[in-house]
Design a protein around this motif. Structure first.
Motif, PDB file in Angstrom:
ATOM      1  N   THR A 157       0.686  -1.198   0.008  1.00  0.00           N
ATOM      2  CA  THR A 157       0.034  -0.096   0.116  1.00  0.00           C
ATOM      3  C   THR A 157       0.796   1.178   0.094  1.00  0.00           C
ATOM      4  N   ALA A 158       1.982   1.273   0.951  1.00  0.00           N
ATOM      5  CA  ALA A 158       2.738   2.300   0.757  1.00  0.00           C
ATOM      6  C   ALA A 158       3.684   2.609  -0.679  1.00  0.00           C
ATOM      7  N   TRP A 216      10.054   5.436   4.162  1.00  0.00           N
ATOM      8  CA  TRP A 216      10.822   5.181   5.434  1.00  0.00           C
ATOM      9  C   TRP A 216       9.856   5.351   6.778  1.00  0.00           C
ATOM     10  N   PRO A 217       8.920   6.537   6.616  1.00  0.00           N
ATOM     11  CA  PRO A 217       8.099   6.414   7.774  1.00  0.00           C
ATOM     12  C   PRO A 217       7.246   5.380   8.043  1.00  0.00           C
ATOM     13  N   LEU A 240       5.740   0.294  10.840  1.00  0.00           N
ATOM     14  CA  LEU A 240       5.727  -1.286  10.706  1.00  0.00           C
ATOM     15  C   LEU A 240       6.828  -2.037  11.820  1.00  0.00           C
ATOM     16  N   SER A 241       8.035  -1.377  11.964  1.00  0.00           N
ATOM     17  CA  SER A 241       8.894  -1.886  12.703  1.00  0.00           C
ATOM     18  C   SER A 241       8.430  -1.794  14.221  1.00  0.00           C
ATOM     19  N   LEU A 242       7.667  -0.628  14.544  1.00  0.00           N
ATOM     20  CA  LEU A 242       7.129  -0.495  16.065  1.00  0.00           C
ATOM     21  C   LEU A 242       6.234  -1.295  16.341  1.00  0.00           C
ATOM     22  N   LEU A 243       5.123  -1.464  15.389  1.00  0.00           N
ATOM     23  CA  LEU A 243       4.006  -2.392  15.611  1.00  0.00           C
ATOM     24  C   LEU A 243       4.414  -4.031  15.667  1.00  0.00           C
ATOM     25  N   GLY A 297       4.111   7.914  10.033  1.00  0.00           N
ATOM     26  CA  GLY A 297       3.704   6.839   9.142  1.00  0.00           C
ATOM     27  C   GLY A 297       2.181   6.436   9.189  1.00  0.00           C
ATOM     28  N   VAL A 298       1.559   6.713  10.071  1.00  0.00           N
ATOM     29  CA  VAL A 298       0.174   6.550  10.123  1.00  0.00           C
ATOM     30  C   VAL A 298      -0.670   7.428   9.332  1.00  0.00           C
TER      31      VAL A 298
END
Length: 271
Positions: free
Chosen positions: A155-156, A188-189, A194-197, A264-265
């Motif tokens: 999607t990104a 990148w955002p 995604l990394s945090l989730l 990112g959101v």
């Protein structure tokens, strides 16, 4: 308009207080003594009892559980993001046979609960001799993370201006150069979010480590916290200290990446 805005802010503040208050109460309790605990839940501790944390860290084997969680989380995040980038590129730009069916399978993988496949997963890994290993904790969580990573990255990628990709193609850039030199830096955002989730989900995973590992030296923090709770039903301050050891890494990582997470959101809505 002014009254509506005031009401909305009041509701937001009320929800924020209701969300933060249990955490603050647990944090205060972790610094109390047993005598201070019986004085009331909202009573401030007379001094910071760091001994509760030291005792929980030592007696609860949290040093082992903490290290195990880190050993599991890092490979899950790295492998899931790399696989998500590659598969997301294919879904976003390549003509794949049965793409809609594959997207359906990925969506099914996102909503399928762990309880639905944990028993066959255990028997399969047991047959392969992989139970009670780090791989038993890493591989299933990578498999659970790839569907979400793929769809989020795809999607990104689709939101990246097509002019950038078309210009790179006209310049004769290879697919790998377009992917790693243009597309990945552009999202990148999203990758940070995604990394945090993935970090939060993997760090808090309970069922897979509970079923696939029964050796104490391989348990992660959520499982170690459960056994520590069973041993310390009376010493509430020490129990809360153990809970804070398990929770604070998530809070620290979220605060460190808060801006990138919000960026990112909201990136898709802005574009």
């Amino acid at each position: 308009m002014r009254s509506t805005s005031l009401f909305s802010r009041s509701v937001i503040w009320l929800i924020a207080i209701m969300t933060i208050l249990p955490f603050l109460l647990a944090l205060m309790t972790s610094f109390k003594t047993q005598a201070e605990l019986f004085q009331g839940a909202f009573t401030l501790p007379g001094s910071l009892q760091l001994g509760n944390y030291l005792s929980a860290w030592r007696e609860g084997h949290f040093n082992v559980y903490f290290l195990n969680s880190v050993i599991v989380v890092i490979p899950v995040i790295v492998i899931s993001i790399l696989a998500g980038i590659l598969s997301g590129f294919g879904f976003a730009f390549l003509r794949l046979p049965g793409k809609k069916f594959l997207a359906f399978l990925l969506g099914l993988g996102m909503v399928l609960p762990s309880e639905a496949f944990i028993i066959p997963l255990y028997h399969e890994l047991h047959w392969m001799g992989m139970t009670n290993t780090y791989l038993a904790l890493i591989i299933p969580q990578v498999a659970l993370s790839i569907p979400f990573s793929t769809l989020m990255v795809a999607t990104a990628f689709q939101q990246v201006p097509k002019e950038l990709v078309e210009a790179a193609v006209m310049d004769g850039s290879s697919r790998s150069k377009i992917l790693w030199g243009i597309l990945v830096p552009a999202i990148w955002p999203t990758l940070s979010t995604l990394s945090l989730l993935l970090f939060i989900w993997t760090w808090n995973e309970f069922l897979i480590p509970l079923i696939l590992v029964n050796k104490d030296e391989l348990r992660t923090l959520p499982i170690g916290m459960m056994f520590f709770q069973n041993k310390n039903t009376l010493n509430i301050p020490e129990l809360m200290a153990g809970a804070m050891i398990a929770i604070l890494p998530i809070v620290a990582v979220f605060l460190a990446f808060q801006r990138k997470f919000i960026s990112g959101v909201t990136e898709g809505a802005v574009k």
